[in-house]
Motif scaffolding. Structure first.
Motif, PDB file in Angstrom:
ATOM      1  N   LEU A   1       0.877  -1.134  -0.167  1.00  0.00           N
ATOM      2  CA  LEU A   1      -0.004  -0.012   0.119  1.00  0.00           C
ATOM      3  C   LEU A   1       0.864   1.171   0.172  1.00  0.00           C
ATOM      4  N   LYS A   2       0.769   1.888  -1.043  1.00  0.00           N
ATOM      5  CA  LYS A   2       1.655   3.063  -1.402  1.00  0.00           C
ATOM      6  C   LYS A   2       1.033   4.420  -0.767  1.00  0.00           C
ATOM      7  N   ASN A   3       0.805   4.538   0.584  1.00  0.00           N
ATOM      8  CA  ASN A   3       0.075   5.604   1.147  1.00  0.00           C
ATOM      9  C   ASN A   3       0.833   6.246   2.238  1.00  0.00           C
ATOM     10  N   GLY A   4       2.274   6.378   1.993  1.00  0.00           N
ATOM     11  CA  GLY A   4       2.952   7.167   2.942  1.00  0.00           C
ATOM     12  C   GLY A   4       3.175   8.399   2.780  1.00  0.00           C
ATOM     13  N   ILE A   5       3.035   8.974   1.380  1.00  0.00           N
ATOM     14  CA  ILE A   5       3.093  10.395   1.127  1.00  0.00           C
ATOM     15  C   ILE A   5       1.573  11.126   0.897  1.00  0.00           C
ATOM     16  N   ILE A   6       0.885  10.053   0.041  1.00  0.00           N
ATOM     17  CA  ILE A   6      -0.430  10.544  -0.361  1.00  0.00           C
ATOM     18  C   ILE A   6      -1.362   9.784   0.426  1.00  0.00           C
ATOM     19  N   GLU A   7      -2.348  10.062   1.303  1.00  0.00           N
ATOM     20  CA  GLU A   7      -3.133   9.237   2.019  1.00  0.00           C
ATOM     21  C   GLU A   7      -4.487   9.216   0.937  1.00  0.00           C
ATOM     22  N   TYR A   8      -4.542   8.267   0.354  1.00  0.00           N
ATOM     23  CA  TYR A   8      -5.676   7.813  -0.593  1.00  0.00           C
ATOM     24  C   TYR A   8      -6.942   7.372   0.268  1.00  0.00           C
ATOM     25  N   PRO A   9      -7.989   8.068   0.106  1.00  0.00           N
ATOM     26  CA  PRO A   9      -9.358   7.612   1.202  1.00  0.00           C
ATOM     27  C   PRO A   9      -9.676   6.182   0.589  1.00  0.00           C
ATOM     28  N   GLU A  10      -9.863   5.565   1.850  1.00  0.00           N
ATOM     29  CA  GLU A  10     -10.383   4.278   1.666  1.00  0.00           C
ATOM     30  C   GLU A  10      -9.479   3.255   0.810  1.00  0.00           C
ATOM     31  N   LEU A  11      -8.318   3.373   0.788  1.00  0.00           N
ATOM     32  CA  LEU A  11      -7.392   2.636  -0.122  1.00  0.00           C
ATOM     33  C   LEU A  11      -7.168   1.067   0.644  1.00  0.00           C
ATOM     34  N   GLU A  12      -7.224   1.220   1.912  1.00  0.00           N
ATOM     35  CA  GLU A  12      -7.331  -0.026   2.553  1.00  0.00           C
ATOM     36  C   GLU A  12      -8.707  -0.853   2.320  1.00  0.00           C
ATOM     37  N   GLU A  13      -9.831  -0.246   2.592  1.00  0.00           N
ATOM     38  CA  GLU A  13     -11.006  -0.995   2.500  1.00  0.00           C
ATOM     39  C   GLU A  13     -11.330  -1.296   0.929  1.00  0.00           C
ATOM     40  N   LYS A  14     -10.865  -0.720   0.246  1.00  0.00           N
ATOM     41  CA  LYS A  14     -11.076  -0.978  -1.432  1.00  0.00           C
ATOM     42  C   LYS A  14     -10.032  -2.109  -1.692  1.00  0.00           C
ATOM     43  N   THR A  15      -8.850  -2.156  -1.250  1.00  0.00           N
ATOM     44  CA  THR A  15      -8.095  -3.327  -1.506  1.00  0.00           C
ATOM     45  C   THR A  15      -8.583  -4.615  -0.880  1.00  0.00           C
ATOM     46  N   ILE A  16      -8.832  -4.695   0.485  1.00  0.00           N
ATOM     47  CA  ILE A  16      -9.555  -5.701   1.087  1.00  0.00           C
ATOM     48  C   ILE A  16     -10.650  -6.014   0.405  1.00  0.00           C
ATOM     49  N   GLU A  17     -11.459  -5.176  -0.041  1.00  0.00           N
ATOM     50  CA  GLU A  17     -12.851  -5.498  -0.771  1.00  0.00           C
ATOM     51  C   GLU A  17     -12.493  -6.593  -1.913  1.00  0.00           C
ATOM     52  N   LEU A  18     -11.516  -6.092  -2.690  1.00  0.00           N
ATOM     53  CA  LEU A  18     -11.246  -6.871  -3.966  1.00  0.00           C
ATOM     54  C   LEU A  18     -10.568  -8.143  -3.545  1.00  0.00           C
ATOM     55  N   ILE A  19      -9.494  -8.297  -2.463  1.00  0.00           N
ATOM     56  CA  ILE A  19      -8.985  -9.481  -2.055  1.00  0.00           C
ATOM     57  C   ILE A  19     -10.205 -10.433  -1.433  1.00  0.00           C
ATOM     58  N   SER A  20     -11.065 -10.009  -1.013  1.00  0.00           N
ATOM     59  CA  SER A  20     -12.332 -10.915  -0.499  1.00  0.00           C
ATOM     60  C   SER A  20     -13.017 -11.402  -1.653  1.00  0.00           C
ATOM     61  N   GLU A  21     -13.344 -10.425  -2.610  1.00  0.00           N
ATOM     62  CA  GLU A  21     -14.164 -10.847  -3.796  1.00  0.00           C
ATOM     63  C   GLU A  21     -13.442 -11.887  -4.681  1.00  0.00           C
ATOM     64  N   TYR A  22     -12.255 -11.674  -4.755  1.00  0.00           N
ATOM     65  CA  TYR A  22     -11.624 -12.990  -5.224  1.00  0.00           C
ATOM     66  C   TYR A  22     -11.285 -14.109  -4.307  1.00  0.00           C
ATOM     67  N   LYS A  23     -11.740 -14.016  -3.468  1.00  0.00           N
ATOM     68  CA  LYS A  23     -11.234 -15.017  -2.112  1.00  0.00           C
ATOM     69  C   LYS A  23      -9.916 -15.478  -2.381  1.00  0.00           C
ATOM     70  N   LEU A  24      -8.986 -14.487  -2.098  1.00  0.00           N
ATOM     71  CA  LEU A  24      -7.434 -14.629  -1.828  1.00  0.00           C
ATOM     72  C   LEU A  24      -7.091 -14.196  -0.803  1.00  0.00           C
ATOM     73  N   GLU A  25      -7.720 -14.281   0.154  1.00  0.00           N
ATOM     74  CA  GLU A  25      -7.560 -13.814   1.508  1.00  0.00           C
ATOM     75  C   GLU A  25      -6.091 -14.707   2.300  1.00  0.00           C
ATOM     76  N   ASP A  26      -6.089 -15.911   1.823  1.00  0.00           N
ATOM     77  CA  ASP A  26      -5.040 -16.823   2.376  1.00  0.00           C
ATOM     78  C   ASP A  26      -3.841 -16.833   1.394  1.00  0.00           C
ATOM     79  N   ARG A  27      -3.944 -15.869   0.312  1.00  0.00           N
ATOM     80  CA  ARG A  27      -2.682 -16.017  -0.589  1.00  0.00           C
ATOM     81  C   ARG A  27      -2.090 -14.486  -0.878  1.00  0.00           C
ATOM     82  N   VAL A  28      -2.472 -13.580  -0.068  1.00  0.00           N
ATOM     83  CA  VAL A  28      -2.175 -12.221  -0.432  1.00  0.00           C
ATOM     84  C   VAL A  28      -1.295 -11.730   1.389  1.00  0.00           C
ATOM     85  N   ILE A  29      -0.574 -11.037   1.140  1.00  0.00           N
ATOM     86  CA  ILE A  29       0.292 -10.460   2.178  1.00  0.00           C
ATOM     87  C   ILE A  29       0.157  -8.782   1.880  1.00  0.00           C
ATOM     88  N   LEU A  30      -0.287  -8.107   2.798  1.00  0.00           N
ATOM     89  CA  LEU A  30      -0.467  -6.619   2.878  1.00  0.00           C
ATOM     90  C   LEU A  30       0.948  -6.009   3.603  1.00  0.00           C
TER      91      LEU A  30
END
Length: 244
Positions: free
Chosen positions: A111-140
């Motif tokens: 997550l490249k949000n150290g300089i620019i704080e993108y609104p809801e970057l975490e929520e949207k990323t995790i939503e996509l991971i869950s949609e593709y059922k990849l929770e056990d194959r992803v590291i954030l």
């Protein structure tokens, strides 16, 4: 076993953070890929390292100021002119859909949000991971550790890892304090005693960006959980030589 993650794919030989690069890493035998995410001004999560498109594409400007349609028009072949016209900035969703078709690979999303704080970057990323059922194959992972804590508050099913450049005191204790399961130090900060102590405490250590063969061999000797490298093919070859 030490796993091999292709840094931005196979960034040493292909345009970084492109589907060409990710395919090349897997074809080289990598166990996973590492990629970076930013967000367009219309809320699409795209895969690119820098906050601007200037270095890696033929365009100019901040990702946050461009919409997705503008992003799709850019050539992302950067310093690899042989791929001109064949490389573009993918969306995170595109990469995750690709990962589903490669069921053995792992995906490290930075997550490249150290300089620019993108609104809801975490929520949207995790939503996509869950949609593709990849929770056990992803590291954030992130250099923004507040963001990692937020990720844990959204979903406790996805592993997180702390990115850092220099020496941290007892980093395994720090990782545990924020619920992270991994440490992703710059390789200079991955000293053998730290690696041993962290991994004995159940914290995986995956140093970046490990390109030098001698450093690779040291990491293999230390039995780090994984290395993140621009040259996955080189790393696979060295690791196989070590086993023989």
């Amino acid at each position: 076993m030490t796993l091999i993650f292709g840094h931005r794919g196979a960034a040493g030989t292909f345009p970084e953070n492109t589907m060409l690069s990710f395919d090349a890493a897997i074809q080289a035998g990598a166990h996973g890929i590492e990629l970076d995410v930013q967000m367009t001004n219309d809320g699409v999560i795209v895969v690119i390292h820098d906050e601007t498109v200037d270095r890696t594409t033929n365009g100019k400007g901040f990702i946050k100021d461009l919409d997705y349609k503008e992003i799709t028009m850019l050539d992302a072949s950067d310093s690899f002119p042989q791929f001109s016209g064949k490389a573009r900035i993918p969306t995170l969703e595109e990469v995750l859909a690709w990962a589903v078709t490669n069921p053995s690979i792992l995906v490290n999303i930075e997550l490249k949000n150290g300089i620019i704080e993108y609104p809801e970057l975490e929520e949207k990323t995790i939503e996509l991971i869950s949609e593709y059922k990849l929770e056990d194959r992803v590291i954030l992972s992130s250099f923004n550790h507040y963001s990692l804590v937020k990720c844990k508050s959204i979903s406790n099913n996805i592993k997180t890892a702390i990115l850092y450049m220099e020496g941290l005191y007892k980093p395994w204790e720090y990782a545990q304090s924020i619920g992270a399961q991994g440490l992703h130090p710059y390789f200079h900060a991955a000293k053998s005693p730290i690696v041993y102590e962290a991994q004995s405490c159940g914290i995986d250590v995956r140093p970046f960006t490990v390109n030098d063969p001698l450093v690779m061999k040291q990491m293999f000797s230390d039995s780090v959980a994984a290395i993140i490298t621009d040259f996955p093919e080189r790393a696979i070859e060295l690791y196989n030589d070590k086993k023989e």
